[in-house]
Design an enzyme around this catalytic site. Structure first.
Site, PDB file in Angstrom:
ATOM      1  N   GLY A  14       0.808  -1.205   0.000  1.00 14.43           N
ATOM      2  CA  GLY A  14       0.000   0.000   0.000  1.00 14.43           C
ATOM      3  C   GLY A  14       0.837   1.250   0.000  1.00 14.43           C
ATOM      4  N   GLU A  15       0.131   2.379  -0.116  1.00 15.14           N
ATOM      5  CA  GLU A  15       0.809   3.670  -0.130  1.00 15.14           C
ATOM      6  C   GLU A  15      -0.168   4.723   0.348  1.00 15.14           C
ATOM      7  OE1 GLU A  15       2.856   6.725  -3.369  1.00 15.14           O
ATOM      8  OE2 GLU A  15       2.671   4.590  -3.827  1.00 15.14           O
ATOM      9  N   GLY A  16       0.228   5.508   1.335  1.00 12.74           N
ATOM     10  CA  GLY A  16      -0.603   6.597   1.838  1.00 12.74           C
ATOM     11  C   GLY A  16      -0.004   7.933   1.473  1.00 12.74           C
ATOM     12  N   GLY A  17      -0.573   8.993   2.033  1.00 11.77           N
ATOM     13  CA  GLY A  17      -0.072  10.318   1.719  1.00 11.77           C
ATOM     14  C   GLY A  17       1.318  10.564   2.259  1.00 11.77           C
ATOM     15  N   ALA A  31       3.459   7.748   3.559  1.00 15.35           N
ATOM     16  CA  ALA A  31       4.347   6.591   3.687  1.00 15.35           C
ATOM     17  C   ALA A  31       4.023   5.500   2.683  1.00 15.35           C
ATOM     18  CB  ALA A  31       4.264   6.021   5.101  1.00 15.35           C
ATOM     19  N   ASP A  42      -8.087  10.852  14.975  1.00 14.23           N
ATOM     20  CA  ASP A  42      -8.368  10.498  13.580  1.00 14.23           C
ATOM     21  C   ASP A  42      -9.005   9.109  13.504  1.00 14.23           C
ATOM     22  OD1 ASP A  42      -8.511  10.985  10.870  1.00 14.23           O
ATOM     23  OD2 ASP A  42      -6.476  10.302  10.441  1.00 14.23           O
TER      24      ASP A  42
END
Length: 494
Positions: free
Chosen positions: A18-21, A23, A131
């Site tokens: 996966g990839e987030g904003g 990391a 969050d």
């Protein structure tokens, strides 16, 4: 060290998952302990982001609770920052809501109970998550609920961590005080948990809009549609829990996660609480990520289709009528809720597939499935003795039970299907059930629609939808190409 490196410290990288904003996310193996881990690699770090990343590592590393993801290591290597954490074999709540909402009240409360227990642990340590949202909640295949991502968490002694031009938190799940930029308390996390509960049992967010400003404005005003207007099957006790979590004033909400836990436990039968992991595990194994469905989809589809008229003025009138109904007459949405299906058939055991997403094992002459969204659905039954399939479309009316009386399988029309491939010995599946290898002859195949899938190591798989008609003799030929090549469609002769 690039994110494709074979090793990060002592951890062997398996794959990027996966990839987030902020990391990249990798699955890895820790050889010394023979366990799977997840590694977050910080991308494009600056001082504020590094500070937030380190804070997540330090905060989470101090946690020791079954409802919080454990942190194993923090690595700085070749000017890159890495966070090593527990690997949870499961799905996030966002995926679950997209594919299975509306979720039954008991399942939703079991998930909320796990979240509340995790928050109880952190709140007693003066740590506010800030969050809580579906993508930060994981449900494992063995029935555990885990909270992740304490990157913007805050304790009473810390300074406020913000990023320039960035809202801290996710708008649709913010509390009114968070939307206003006021100081946050434990009640802010409990408000967000109330939003999750609402979304799980309705399939809709209580505060939604076309843009961030619209969403925040609705949260600040504190107006939302009562969940029972969308799903009347929600029990009264759960309605009260949701309403208390979503109180506009923090003073009128639950004053602690412990209070919420007590109400959730009182609303859940003890037999369900005691078997929570087994029940959640069985629930998650129903998930089929290829066929998302939700109440939100039905509402949006209704609005889109209702506005397609021949005349422009009529289109405007209908659009205004729908919008006014949607926003000012909540009774309209009460028609968008749940029904049930009753199937009467012979008492054999079946694999039941509903809308390509539910895979249930049922036995008996009467099968009932509750909490089905209104509208058109597709039902497929496979007799587990003969491996024959029956296929039918049906409609569900809101608040009503649809009954289908199926004839005995021996009285349903049949056909013959032969499947060939080049090269041969390809594995053949019908509706996700392996039935043999090519060349293959299937006698007495029940009529209906089928998903045909062929695969063989080293060759590109082929998937087709085919229709089988009564008395038909059908032959299908497929050419399998090496994985580097493009697939070629098969052709049939009848």
């Amino acid at each position: 060290m690039a994110e494709h490196a074979e090793y990060i410290g002592a951890y062997k990288i398996v794959q990027k998952i996966g990839e987030g904003g902020m990391a990249y996310i990798f699955k890895a193996i820790q050889p010394s302990l023979r366990r799977s881990v997840v590694i977050k690699k910080l991308k494009d770090p600056n001082r504020e982001i590094i500070k937030r990343f380190k804070k997540e590592a330090l905060l989470s590393a101090s946690f020791h609770h079954e409802n919080l993801v454990a942190i194993y290591d923090f690595i700085y290597s070749n000017r890159n920052y890495y966070l090593v954490m527990e690997h949870v074999d499961g799905e996030d709540l966002q995926t679950i809501i997209e594919h299975l909402a509306p979720i039954s009240a008991n399942i939703a409360m079991l998930i909320a109970l796990g979240i509340a227990r995790g928050l109880e642990y952190t709140h007693t340590r003066n740590i506010i998550h800030r969050d809580i949202k579906p993508s930060n909640i994981l449900l494992s295949y063995d029935g555990n609920v885990k909270i992740i991502d304490f990157g913007i968490a805050r304790d009473d002694l810390s300074t406020r961590l913000t990023l320039t031009g960035m809202i801290v938190g996710t708008p649709a799940y913010m509390s009114p005080e968070q939307a206003n930029g006021d100081a946050l308390t434990a009640q802010s996390d409990l408000f967000s948990l109330g939003v999750l509960l609402y979304e799980m049992v309705t399939g809709l967010k209580p505060f939604d809009g076309n843009n961030q400003s619209e969403v925040l404005n609705k949260i600040v005003r504190g107006k939302y549609l009562a969940p029972e207007r969308i799903n009347p099957a929600i029990p009264r006790k759960l309605r009260r829990i949701i309403k208390k979590c979503l109180q506009h004033s923090p003073a009128r909400r639950y004053q602690s996660a412990t209070e919420l836990i007590n109400d959730l436990e009182r609303a859940l039968p003890w037999q369900i609480r005691n078997r929570r992991k087994k029940i959640l595990s069985r629930f998650l194994n129903q998930l089929n990520k290829t066929a998302p469905t939700s109440t939100q989809t039905i509402i949006l589809d209704f609005i889109r289709h209702s506005s397609r008229t021949k005349w422009h003025l009529a289109r405007i009138f209908i659009g205004l009528l729908i919008l006014s109904t949607f926003y000012f007459f909540p009774g309209y949405l009460s028609r968008i809720h749940l029904g049930a299906l009753e199937i009467k058939t012979d008492p054999a055991q079946y694999r039941l597939v509903l809308d390509d997403k539910r895979h249930l094992m049922k036995a008996g002459s009467r099968i009932q499935i509750d909490n089905i969204l209104r509208g058109e659905h597709r039902l497929m039954l496979q007799n587990l003795k003969t491996y024959q399939w029956f296929h039918i479309f049906f409609s569900v009316a809101p608040g009503q039970k649809t009954s289908i009386a199926l004839p005995a399988f021996e009285n349903i029309g049949r056909a013959e299907l032969r499947i060939f491939s080049s090269p041969s010995a390809a594995t053949v599946s019908l509706n996700d059930s392996v039935i043999g290898q090519t060349p293959l002859k299937i006698d007495s195949l029940l009529t209906g629609l089928y998903r045909l899938h062929l695969e063989q190591n080293g060759f590109k798989p082929i998937t087709r939808q085919i229709e089988v008609k009564p008395g038909q003799r059908q032959q299908l030929y497929f050419v399998l190409l090496p994985t580097a090549a493009s697939p070629v469609k098969g052709h049939s002769t009848q």
